[in-house]
Design an enzyme around this catalytic site. Structure first.
Site, PDB file in Angstrom:
ATOM      1  CG  ASP A  62      -1.699   1.209   1.454  1.00  0.00           C
ATOM      2  OD1 ASP A  62      -1.848   1.975   0.485  1.00  0.00           O
ATOM      3  OD2 ASP A  62      -2.179   1.413   2.585  1.00  0.00           O
ATOM      4  CG  ASN A  64      -3.225   5.516  -0.968  1.00  0.00           C
ATOM      5  OD1 ASN A  64      -3.246   4.424  -0.405  1.00  0.00           O
ATOM      6  ND2 ASN A  64      -4.245   6.007  -1.625  1.00  0.00           N
ATOM      7  CG  ASP A  66      -6.111   3.151   0.556  1.00  0.00           C
ATOM      8  OD1 ASP A  66      -5.195   2.299   0.572  1.00  0.00           O
ATOM      9  OD2 ASP A  66      -6.780   3.400  -0.458  1.00  0.00           O
ATOM     10  CG  ASP A  70      -1.357   2.022  -3.521  1.00  0.00           C
ATOM     11  OD1 ASP A  70      -0.132   1.826  -3.631  1.00  0.00           O
ATOM     12  OD2 ASP A  70      -1.862   2.613  -2.534  1.00  0.00           O
ATOM     13  CG  ASP A 248      -9.942 -13.350 -16.121  1.00  0.00           C
ATOM     14  OD1 ASP A 248      -9.385 -13.906 -15.163  1.00  0.00           O
ATOM     15  OD2 ASP A 248     -11.181 -13.190 -16.183  1.00  0.00           O
ATOM     16  CD  GLU A 307      -7.913 -17.898 -15.476  1.00  0.00           C
ATOM     17  OE1 GLU A 307      -8.287 -18.356 -14.396  1.00  0.00           O
ATOM     18  OE2 GLU A 307      -8.689 -17.272 -16.228  1.00  0.00           O
TER      19      GLU A 307
HETATM   20  C1  NOJ Z   1      -9.972 -15.901 -13.172  1.00  0.00           C
HETATM   21  C2  NOJ Z   1      -9.406 -14.968 -12.167  1.00  0.00           C
HETATM   22  O1  NOJ Z   1      -8.111 -15.395 -11.821  1.00  0.00           O
HETATM   23  C3  NOJ Z   1     -10.359 -14.980 -10.997  1.00  0.00           C
HETATM   24  O2  NOJ Z   1      -9.822 -14.320  -9.884  1.00  0.00           O
HETATM   25  C4  NOJ Z   1     -11.654 -14.369 -11.439  1.00  0.00           C
HETATM   26  O3  NOJ Z   1     -12.593 -14.492 -10.392  1.00  0.00           O
HETATM   27  C5  NOJ Z   1     -12.210 -15.081 -12.668  1.00  0.00           C
HETATM   28  N1  NOJ Z   1     -11.205 -15.356 -13.662  1.00  0.00           N
HETATM   29  C6  NOJ Z   1     -13.283 -14.258 -13.321  1.00  0.00           C
HETATM   30  O4  NOJ Z   1     -12.717 -13.151 -13.963  1.00  0.00           O
HETATM   31 CA    CA Z   2      -3.588   2.226  -1.085  1.00  0.00          CA
END
Ligand code: NOJ
Ligand code: CA
Length: 574
Positions: A62, A64, A66, A70, A248, A307
């Protein structure tokens, strides 16, 4: 039996010596001189044996104060990643998002969520990473957007058949009044994969598809406008200097056109390998080919890693054909039990299938979607021992390896988080209380004696999830000077991996080995031995000990004793 290790070879030249350890790099937020740091001219195939470190942004550092990680926090910790010895960093989504799924619900693909910083922070991070010779990979989330994306609001408001409506997947329901979902598909997070819309006059309307949370509507990849928009998004980030994308749900964009029923319940689990009409359809590969053409048009070897939850390693290899993506995560390896036969089989099949298409294999033990492997391997002392051995095994295999933040510290899954702090939609939507992913997303412990262990600047605010008190012994600072710690092991393994000519890309040759043991050699002059079984194993000493995950004994001259769950790297005279 005499015992040496764990850690480095016990010779005076290379033995454990705290004084030999460079000091822990301090976090720094010095502004970068952007003009002075053009993208370096890296060799195109850098990715074939890269070690890529996964940063789950909300939990890494982190900047900043909070309590939420980030972009500034990542930049301040780049010297740590450089000193750890990885080649690249993959940063999970930092785009504007309602955060229903930790940012995998994107509301704007070409901006930064204020929670994580600004585009300026991103540019500074890229510049600083490149100055330190680290590459940066960002997440691309093409299967679904957030329901807060402008497009989804437009689609709900638009007429059927209009361009705005066609960007998502709407279907009438079944049953007399359309009260049943269009088919039996299930959401990965539990429940049906369809949610019914409400017409402007308040009456129930069609249903829309969401393979994940209802707030993550699936995009319609048969629509050319969706394809064009993602090409623009890819170019936007490439122009800002990113070195690649982690794609993804790369297996999900194309669905069976008939939307056929699956026919049974409990169809899908995170990273699963079932054959399903909504995953791994052949036509998805055309999309990847179009992206490869864009990546190849940029200098410096920009890459994409899929992925993809493919039913088999053969199906997975299709994603890394020469004109598609560069790498695919090997979840078959991640899902393998800690068992010599199973590991050998998945290693062989991974190398064979990737080899068929000329791609390197990849290896991964943990990520932000699964239980940390210390815990999967049994937890406690045994889990840690196995995780140490697993690290040396993985980093000795040919190809590229992914390290999930905190695995280099030996972190285990946190299983007793206060329920009111849990955020994972998978946990919140499922009746299974044990399926949550928050426990592998606890902020990293950097230094100090109490949570948040300097995850936040000045340590004033706690992290968004509290870290267990006993992580005081696992902080980066506590382990940095300790060669026998998990961090010491990863650092030394990564150093050797960079220096030893046999490690990285290439081939391996299995050698004769007692049951429960894996022994392979790599040229020139390297042998890895792993005792995966539960008893001591005696082996002829193959060479000079380079690095061991635990104590190694000597039964008699020339015969080493490998205790259970121990991996050793040896240098061989050629
Ligand atoms: C795979 C990602 O690694 C996971 O964290 C996410 O929930 C799903 N795809 C949906 O985007
Ligand atoms: Ca932060």
């Amino acid at each position: 039996m005499t015992v040496t290790g764990p850690g480095r070879a016990p010779s005076a030249a290379s033995g454990p010596a705290a004084s030999a350890q460079p000091t822990l790099p301090r976090p720094t937020a010095e502004p970068s001189d952007l003009s002075a740091t053009p993208t370096p001219a890296w060799p195109r195939a850098w990715w074939r044996d890269a070690v890529i470190y996964q940063v789950y942004i909300r939990s890494f550092a982190d900047g900043n104060g909070d309590g939420i990680g980030d972009l500034l926090g990542i930049r301040t910790r780049l010297p740590y990643l450089r000193a750890l010895g990885v080649d690249a960093v993959w940063i999970t989504p930092f785009y504007p998002s309602p955060m229903a799924d930790g940012g995998y619900d994107v509301a704007d693909y070409c901006a930064v969520d204020p929670l994580f910083g600004t585009l300026g922070d991103f540019d500074a991070l890229i510049a600083e990473a490149h100055r330190l010779d680290l590459r940066v990979i960002v997440d691309l989330v093409p299967n679904h957007s957030s329901d807060q994306h402008r497009w989804f609001a437009e689609a709900l408001a638009a007429r059927k058949g209009s361009a705005a409506h066609d960007r998502y997947i709407f279907r009438p329901g079944k049953g007399e009044c359309g009260e049943l979902p269009p088919n039996d598909w299930e959401s990965v997070f539990g429940g049906p994969a369809w949610t019914r819309t409400v017409e402007p006059d308040g009456t129930p309307g069609d249903w829309y598809l969401h393979l994940f949370d209802p707030s993550q509507p699936d995009l319609n990849w048969h629509d050319p406008a969706v394809r064009a928009e993602f090409e623009r998004i890819i170019e936007f980030w490439l122009d800002r200097g990113v070195d690649g994308f982690r794609v993804d749900v790369a297996h999900g964009m194309i669905k069976d056109p008939e939307l056929l029923d699956v026919g049974y319940p409990n169809q899908i689990t995170m990273l699963g390998s079932a054959v399903l009409p909504y995953f791994d359809q052949d036509d998805v590969h055309e999309i990847h080919r179009s992206w490869r053409r864009i990546l190849d048009g940029y200098p410096g070897g920009r890459i994409a890693v899929a992925e993809a939850w493919a039913p088999s390693l053969e199906r997975l290899a299709a994603y890394v054909r020469p004109d598609e993506l560069h790498q695919a995560f090997n979840f078959h390896y991640l899902n393998s039990p800690w068992d010599a036969e199973a590991l050998r089989a998945v290693i062989d099949r991974s190398l064979d299938t990737a080899g068929l298409v000329g791609a390197p294999s990849t290896w991964v033990l943990s990520n932000h979607d699964v239980r940390r492997h210390v815990t999967r391997y049994g937890g406690g002392e045994a889990g840690l021992r196995r995780a140490r051995a697993a690290a040396l095994l993985m980093l000795a295999l040919p190809g590229s390896a992914y390290v999930y933040q905190g695995e280099e510290l030996g972190l285990e899954e946190v299983l007793d988080l206060p329920p009111e702090l849990l955020q994972d939609p998978q946990r919140l939507r499922s009746p299974d209380e044990n399926c949550g992913r928050d426990g592998c997303r606890v902020p990293l412990p950097w230094s100090g004696s109490a949570s948040p262990f300097n995850f936040t600047p000045l340590n004033i605010v706690d992290g968004w999830l509290p870290a267990p008190a006993h992580w005081a012994a696992l902080t980066v600072e506590a382990q940095w000077q300790e060669p026998d710690s998990m961090l010491g092991l990863y650092r030394e393994a990564l150093r050797l991996r960079r220096e030893h000519p046999a490690l990285g890309d290439g081939a391996l040759a299995w050698q004769a080995a007692p049951e429960g043991t894996l022994v392979f050699s790599r040229e020139p002059g390297f042998v890895c031995t792993v005792n995966v079984g539960d008893g001591d194993v005696e082996l002829p000493v193959p060479g000079t000990l380079l690095l061991a995950s635990g104590p190694v004994g000597t039964a008699s001259p020339g015969v080493a004793v490998l205790p259970p769950d121990t991996a050793v790297w040896w240098a061989i005279e050629s």
